[in-house]
Enzyme design. Sequence first.
Site, short mmCIF file in Angstrom:
data_model
loop_
_atom_site.label_atom_id
_atom_site.label_comp_id
_atom_site.label_asym_id
_atom_site.label_seq_id
_atom_site.Cartn_x
_atom_site.Cartn_y
_atom_site.Cartn_z
N LYS A 285 -11.16 -4.13 -3.88
CA LYS A 285 -12.12 -2.81 -4.20
C LYS A 285 -11.24 -1.69 -5.01
O LYS A 285 -11.78 -0.91 -5.59
CB LYS A 285 -12.82 -2.05 -2.97
CG LYS A 285 -11.90 -1.68 -1.83
CD LYS A 285 -12.51 -1.03 -0.82
CE LYS A 285 -11.73 -0.77 0.24
NZ LYS A 285 -11.50 -2.05 1.10
N LYS B 105 -5.89 -11.12 -5.57
CA LYS B 105 -6.93 -10.95 -4.79
C LYS B 105 -8.15 -10.40 -5.47
O LYS B 105 -7.68 -9.12 -5.99
CB LYS B 105 -6.50 -10.52 -3.40
CG LYS B 105 -7.49 -10.43 -2.23
CD LYS B 105 -6.90 -9.81 -1.16
CE LYS B 105 -7.39 -8.05 -1.10
NZ LYS B 105 -7.15 -7.60 0.36
N LYS C 122 0.73 -1.13 0.02
CA LYS C 122 0.05 0.03 -0.13
C LYS C 122 0.79 1.39 -0.13
O LYS C 122 0.46 2.43 -0.51
CB LYS C 122 -1.07 -0.16 1.24
CG LYS C 122 -2.08 -1.05 0.88
CD LYS C 122 -3.31 -0.67 1.59
CE LYS C 122 -4.40 -1.70 1.24
NZ LYS C 122 -5.55 -1.69 2.01
N1 AQP Z 1 -10.73 -11.18 -1.97
C1 AQP Z 1 -10.89 -11.41 -0.44
N2 AQP Z 1 -11.18 -12.62 -0.36
C2 AQP Z 1 -11.31 -12.99 0.74
N3 AQP Z 1 -11.39 -12.34 1.88
C3 AQP Z 1 -11.25 -10.99 1.63
N4 AQP Z 1 -11.39 -9.86 2.23
C4 AQP Z 1 -11.12 -8.73 1.46
N5 AQP Z 1 -10.86 -9.24 0.18
C5 AQP Z 1 -11.15 -10.47 0.31
C6 AQP Z 1 -11.63 -9.88 3.85
O1 AQP Z 1 -12.51 -8.99 4.15
C7 AQP Z 1 -12.24 -8.29 5.39
C8 AQP Z 1 -12.32 -6.79 5.45
O2 AQP Z 1 -10.96 -6.41 4.91
P1 AQP Z 1 -10.59 -4.95 4.87
O3 AQP Z 1 -11.61 -4.12 5.57
O4 AQP Z 1 -9.10 -4.84 5.32
O5 AQP Z 1 -10.78 -4.70 3.42
P2 AQP Z 1 -9.72 -4.75 2.60
O6 AQP Z 1 -8.93 -5.90 2.65
O7 AQP Z 1 -8.88 -3.58 2.38
O8 AQP Z 1 -10.45 -4.82 1.11
P3 AQP Z 1 -9.78 -4.79 -0.30
O9 AQP Z 1 -10.94 -5.04 -1.26
O10 AQP Z 1 -8.76 -5.91 -0.39
O11 AQP Z 1 -9.31 -3.28 -0.26
P4 AQP Z 1 -7.93 -2.92 -0.88
O12 AQP Z 1 -8.28 -3.19 -2.55
O13 AQP Z 1 -7.65 -1.51 -0.45
O14 AQP Z 1 -6.85 -3.86 -0.59
C9 AQP Z 1 -10.89 -9.09 5.93
O15 AQP Z 1 -11.16 -9.97 6.80
C10 AQP Z 1 -10.21 -9.36 4.64
O16 AQP Z 1 -9.32 -10.55 4.92
#
Ligand code: AQP
Length: 341
Positions: A205, A202, A119
Amino acid sequence: MTNADFTPRVFSGIQPSGGLTLGNYLGALKRFVDMQNAGTHECVYCMVDQHAITVWQNPADLRNNTRELAAFFIASGVDPERSILFNQSQVPAHAQLGWIFNCVARMGWMSRMTQWKDKSGKNSENASLGLFGYPALMAADILVYHATHVPVGDDQKQHLELTRDIAAKFNHDYGVDFFPITEPVIDGPAKRVMSLTDGTKKMSKSDPSDKSRINMSDDADAIARKFRKARTDPDPLPDSYEGLKDRPEARNLVDIFAALSERTREDVMGEVQGMQWGAFKPLLADLAVEKLSPISVEMTRLLDDPGEIDRILGRGAERAEEIANPILAKTYEIVGMVASK
Ligand code: AQP
């Protein structure tokens, strides 16, 4: 003490940073609901708004996203009476314990976090201090409840290992057996839902391509279109799950099908073996629409009354504080802070 001496308690959180995906639902939310319904653990679920601001958030968007995420929790089946549901900033004990853990965690540990490296990227000089310290606050989120189990997606595994290291170092440094060594719960066919356009990445978003993910806000047409266009290989589905070993895109679609239908991968393979994609993809799309549409309809209904959402979160924060404040007070005492009031 072992973890068996602690109250069985689950903690997990999601950032209200907008753009909820099928990955969040299958990797996190659905499993939160399953743990609540199993009835074996007290469940504490949090919208981690203080984590969200480690990268810039427009204030109006943060407010909307927090309420939308609360609606997502409730519409997915988290019952705010049976579970404790709140937003992190309303329980200051998280940040207070987070500071103590900033003093326990080592710079070297934090610099090795892959999420920090991903990040902050090439521009780490310009990343916020909060983004670097994020995993220490996450450890506090968990340990301020003495949580024994944390359901998360596979991407959070390293942060949970750090939580265990922080608990162990605190216990060791102060000669106590105070914080549990939390167990990650990373299981099921959807612990890492992958992008629909690249099975090695993965689903996320922040992927620039909207086609790579199913958003919880997508309507039935968008869901069907995205699954229809999802990248696959030309071969039909094999006879067994092992046959998908070197076929990441194909395996991802089977995993999503298994998770949505609450069946094992093997069971699903028994039904779909030998199918062409032209037959499998519509089945998957129909299943996804059947499972996801009621959630988005219910979210819309709940969001009609933001006052009621705030009331639910406020009540959740009060209940969370009943657990967190005594644990924080005891931590201060262990550390040697004088309780002067
Ligand atoms: N692709 C995924 N598969 C399984 N679990 C996932 N989680 C996120 N993406 C996947 C799980 O969702 C929970 C919340 O995660 P967060 O609030 O940290 O969101 P995030 O990981 O920031 O979501 P993104 O979409 O992955 O955001 P970016 O793109 O910013 O990195 C956690 O339990 C996570 O494991």
